[in-house]
Write a protein that holds these residues in place. Structure first.
Motif, short mmCIF file in Angstrom:
data_model
loop_
_atom_site.label_atom_id
_atom_site.label_comp_id
_atom_site.label_asym_id
_atom_site.label_seq_id
_atom_site.Cartn_x
_atom_site.Cartn_y
_atom_site.Cartn_z
N ARG A 60 171.21 -19.73 -72.11
CA ARG A 60 172.07 -18.64 -72.58
C ARG A 60 172.25 -18.62 -74.08
NH1 ARG A 60 176.75 -18.51 -74.58
NH2 ARG A 60 177.29 -20.57 -73.82
N ARG A 61 172.57 -19.76 -74.69
CA ARG A 61 172.83 -19.76 -76.14
C ARG A 61 171.58 -19.38 -76.93
NH1 ARG A 61 175.37 -25.29 -77.79
NH2 ARG A 61 173.60 -25.99 -76.59
N SER A 62 170.44 -19.89 -76.54
CA SER A 62 169.19 -19.54 -77.23
C SER A 62 168.86 -18.06 -77.00
CB SER A 62 168.05 -20.42 -76.77
OG SER A 62 168.30 -21.76 -77.14
N TYR A 63 169.08 -17.59 -75.78
CA TYR A 63 168.84 -16.17 -75.50
C TYR A 63 169.70 -15.30 -76.40
CZ TYR A 63 168.65 -11.67 -73.28
OH TYR A 63 168.49 -10.32 -73.07
N GLU A 64 170.98 -15.62 -76.50
CA GLU A 64 171.87 -14.82 -77.34
C GLU A 64 171.45 -14.86 -78.80
OE1 GLU A 64 175.73 -16.34 -76.21
OE2 GLU A 64 175.90 -14.88 -74.57
N TYR A 65 170.96 -16.00 -79.27
CA TYR A 65 170.47 -16.12 -80.64
C TYR A 65 169.28 -15.17 -80.86
CZ TYR A 65 168.45 -18.10 -84.88
OH TYR A 65 167.93 -18.24 -86.15
N ALA A 67 168.25 -12.64 -78.89
CA ALA A 67 168.58 -11.25 -78.57
C ALA A 67 169.37 -10.57 -79.69
CB ALA A 67 169.38 -11.19 -77.27
N ALA A 68 170.09 -11.34 -80.48
CA ALA A 68 170.84 -10.76 -81.60
C ALA A 68 169.94 -10.45 -82.79
CB ALA A 68 171.94 -11.72 -82.04
N ARG A 69 168.74 -10.99 -82.82
CA ARG A 69 167.87 -10.85 -83.98
C ARG A 69 166.59 -10.05 -83.73
NH1 ARG A 69 170.99 -15.01 -84.05
NH2 ARG A 69 171.75 -15.93 -85.98
N ARG A 80 155.72 -9.07 -79.79
CA ARG A 80 155.40 -9.78 -78.54
C ARG A 80 156.67 -10.25 -77.84
NH1 ARG A 80 152.66 -9.94 -74.09
NH2 ARG A 80 152.25 -12.04 -73.33
N LEU A 81 157.60 -10.85 -78.58
CA LEU A 81 158.83 -11.32 -77.95
C LEU A 81 159.65 -10.16 -77.39
CD1 LEU A 81 160.15 -14.28 -80.12
CD2 LEU A 81 158.51 -14.28 -78.25
N ASN A 82 159.62 -9.04 -78.06
CA ASN A 82 160.38 -7.88 -77.58
C ASN A 82 159.77 -7.27 -76.32
OD1 ASN A 82 162.43 -7.94 -79.52
ND2 ASN A 82 161.20 -6.81 -80.98
N SER A 83 158.46 -7.40 -76.13
CA SER A 83 157.81 -6.76 -74.99
C SER A 83 157.63 -7.67 -73.77
CB SER A 83 156.44 -6.21 -75.41
OG SER A 83 155.56 -7.27 -75.76
N ILE A 84 157.56 -8.96 -73.99
CA ILE A 84 157.28 -9.91 -72.90
C ILE A 84 158.49 -10.01 -71.96
CG2 ILE A 84 158.14 -11.95 -74.12
CD1 ILE A 84 155.67 -13.47 -73.07
N ASP A 95 175.29 -9.53 -68.67
CA ASP A 95 174.63 -8.40 -69.32
C ASP A 95 173.64 -8.92 -70.34
OD1 ASP A 95 173.91 -5.96 -70.38
OD2 ASP A 95 175.79 -5.66 -71.46
N THR A 96 172.38 -8.52 -70.22
CA THR A 96 171.36 -8.98 -71.16
C THR A 96 171.34 -8.17 -72.44
OG1 THR A 96 169.68 -7.60 -70.09
CG2 THR A 96 169.88 -9.91 -69.34
N GLY A 97 172.19 -7.17 -72.55
CA GLY A 97 172.28 -6.40 -73.78
C GLY A 97 171.06 -5.54 -74.01
N ALA A 98 170.72 -5.37 -75.27
CA ALA A 98 169.66 -4.42 -75.64
C ALA A 98 168.27 -5.04 -75.70
CB ALA A 98 170.00 -3.81 -77.01
N TRP A 99 168.13 -6.32 -75.37
CA TRP A 99 166.81 -6.92 -75.45
C TRP A 99 166.03 -6.57 -74.19
CZ3 TRP A 99 165.27 -12.71 -76.33
CH2 TRP A 99 164.13 -12.76 -77.15
N SER A 100 165.00 -5.77 -74.33
CA SER A 100 164.26 -5.23 -73.19
C SER A 100 163.58 -6.32 -72.37
CB SER A 100 163.21 -4.23 -73.68
OG SER A 100 162.27 -4.87 -74.51
N ASN A 101 163.32 -5.97 -71.11
CA ASN A 101 162.60 -6.83 -70.17
C ASN A 101 163.28 -8.18 -69.95
OD1 ASN A 101 160.54 -4.90 -69.88
ND2 ASN A 101 159.51 -5.65 -71.71
N SER A 102 164.60 -8.20 -69.94
CA SER A 102 165.35 -9.46 -69.77
C SER A 102 166.03 -9.48 -68.41
CB SER A 102 166.40 -9.60 -70.87
OG SER A 102 165.78 -9.68 -72.13
N THR A 103 165.98 -10.66 -67.79
CA THR A 103 166.57 -10.87 -66.47
C THR A 103 167.37 -12.17 -66.49
OG1 THR A 103 164.67 -9.80 -65.42
CG2 THR A 103 166.06 -11.18 -64.01
N VAL A 104 168.57 -12.14 -65.91
CA VAL A 104 169.39 -13.34 -65.81
C VAL A 104 169.06 -14.06 -64.51
CG1 VAL A 104 171.74 -14.26 -65.69
CG2 VAL A 104 171.26 -12.30 -67.16
N LEU A 105 168.79 -15.36 -64.61
CA LEU A 105 168.61 -16.21 -63.43
C LEU A 105 169.93 -16.92 -63.19
CD1 LEU A 105 165.14 -17.88 -64.17
CD2 LEU A 105 165.60 -15.82 -62.83
#
Length: 193
Positions: A60-65, A67-69, A80-84, A95-105
């Motif tokens: 979570r913490r790395s994802y938020e880092y 996803a904020a950038r 690549r990171l934005n599309s993968i 909520d995964t926010g605005a970072w596309s193609n994101s799924t919470v496990l």
């Protein structure tokens, strides 16, 4: 079946925390300590790794880092990171926010990552995410570790490896000099003798 690939930036003394100097450890920005050639070579290696991945796995913490950038960044690595597809392990994030193609496990880390390995065909790369990496190591879910070694001793900060319930044997699979001062070491689990 997917393979879990841990990809970490670490100092000679194993510190992985705060490479950008944003967490207030007083150690500065690791990248500023490198020459321009080393930073360029590091970026090329990271892009090649991202292009070879089928998905990202983050705590979570790395994802938020990230996803904020990254949604607002451009360039080959950011693109690549934005599309993968991205998977974040969290018991609190909904909520995964605005970072596309994101799924919470959600739920149990071991079963969630095991299911992900069955679902994805190819490399699932884990960036940063120290707590998640330690859990993956503890439960023998890591198929490969890629350690980008920075040529200095940080002296303080969270280290990649913590205590485990037992010894985890690894075998050196590849070495690569990156730029003039970085070493990329690749390890895979080894059977007990």
């Amino acid at each position: 079946m997917g393979t879990i690939v841990v990809s970490e930036n670490v100092t000679l003394d194993g510190v992985m925390q705060d490479p950008r100097g944003e967490e207030g450890l007083g150690r500065g920005d690791w990248f500023a300590w490198l020459g321009e050639g080393d930073r360029h070579a590091w970026a090329e290696a990271l892009l090649a790794e991202a292009l070879g991945a089928e998905a990202l796995l983050l705590g979570r913490r790395s994802y938020e880092y990230f996803a904020a950038r990254f949604p607002s960044r451009a360039g080959a690595w950011a693109d690549r990171l934005n599309s993968i597809p991205k998977y974040v392990v969290s018991s609190t994030l909904t909520d995964t926010g605005a970072w596309s193609n994101s799924t919470v496990l959600t739920g149990d880390v071991v079963s969630g990552v095991s299911t992900l390995k069955e679902k994805v065909d190819g490399e699932v790369v884990v960036y940063a995410s120290g707590r998640l990496v330690r859990a993956l190591i503890e439960h023998d879910l890591v198929d490969e570790m890629r350690l980008m070694i920075y040529p200095f001793v940080a002296g303080a900060g969270e280290r990649l490896f913590g205590e485990t319930s037992g010894v985890r044997l690894m075998r050196l699979a590849a070495t690569q000099v990156v730029g003039d001062g970085l070493a990329l070491l690749t390890y895979r689990p080894a059977p007990r003798p």
